[in-house]
Design an enzyme around this catalytic site. Sequence first.
Site: not given
Ligand code: NAP
Length: 277
Positions: A16-17, A62, A66, A102, A128-129, A152, A216, A218
């Site tokens: 959406r940027s 993105t 990153k 962020d 923890a991502g 997880r 996070l 949306y």
């Molecule tokens: P990421 O680095 O891939 O981390 C994903 C996280 O979700 C990890 O902790 C993963 O756990 C967990 N996860 C995924 N599937 C799971 C499941 N089925 N059960 C339990 N845990 C699960 O992703 P990210 O960059 O942090 O982004 C995470 C979310 O935040 C995304 O939806 C992204 O769009 C959103 N986000 C939004 C904004 C905003 O501006 N609103 C900014 C940043 C991110 P494991 O470590 O066990 O795999």
Amino acid sequence: MPVRAFVIGHPIAHSRSPLIHRYWLDRHGIEGSYEAFDIAPRDLDAFLDRVRAGEFAGGNVTIPHKRAVFAACDRHDAVAREIGAVNTLVCEGGMLAGRNTDRYGFLANLDAACSGWDEGAAAIVLGAGGGARAVLSALKSRGFAPIHVLNRTPERADALAGDFGPGVQAGPLSAFSACAERASIVVNTTSIGMQGTAFDGLDLAQLPDRCVVTDLVYDPLETPLLAAARQRGLRTVDGLGMLLHQAVPGFAAWFGVTPDVTEELRALVVADVERAP
Ligand code: NAP
């Protein structure tokens, strides 16, 4: 020459940027552009060479770039260094300056939507991502402790706790109930909530009445976690505001105008989220 900015990712079609930055370009009558590029990891270096050569003032970064862009930058701001990832690039005289907005977006969203949200002490961060790293940096900057990072895959939570030091405690998602009673904020940084997914057995009953729950994710705007928190009578804040606010510093750096996050912009992006298949 019109100033050019970009967002790179792989895939990028969902971003959406462009909608956000083109709205601001239009609102401020700026003759610039903001383009989305789908850049596969093997093509990243070649794209960054174009940025260094001055083709763009900068842009957003993105998934999955990153951390790779962090490694490629010539300089970083303190927040990008703490988080270890870059979401905003600025070309400064042929040098790549990496920032991470962020944390700013997370804080600005809560400050705008939920007064007094940061008056408590204990916090729970689910996940923890990459998103969790920005949230931890944000919560630490407002003095939260202890911060329970529940994930997880426990090893990833352990690594985060190691990086962010005392005050951050790692655990599995099943530790939620044990931490809930004292939590003043719960932040979901996992991708659970997208595409109809929901946490299995996360019981909000023990959270204090003053606790704030934010997500996070949306899309959807109200995730199952936020819906459950609202039904429980807790204050909730959706993740769209974070996305909108994190865009502000980049626009200001590339185009020289600090834009506002308005209700009109939010409505535009909400309509796009709701329209998407
Ligand atoms: P990421 O680095 O891939 O981390 C994903 C996280 O979700 C990890 O902790 C993963 O756990 C967990 N996860 C995924 N599937 C799971 C499941 N089925 N059960 C339990 N845990 C699960 O992703 P990210 O960059 O942090 O982004 C995470 C979310 O935040 C995304 O939806 C992204 O769009 C959103 N986000 C939004 C904004 C905003 O501006 N609103 C900014 C940043 C991110 P494991 O470590 O066990 O795999």
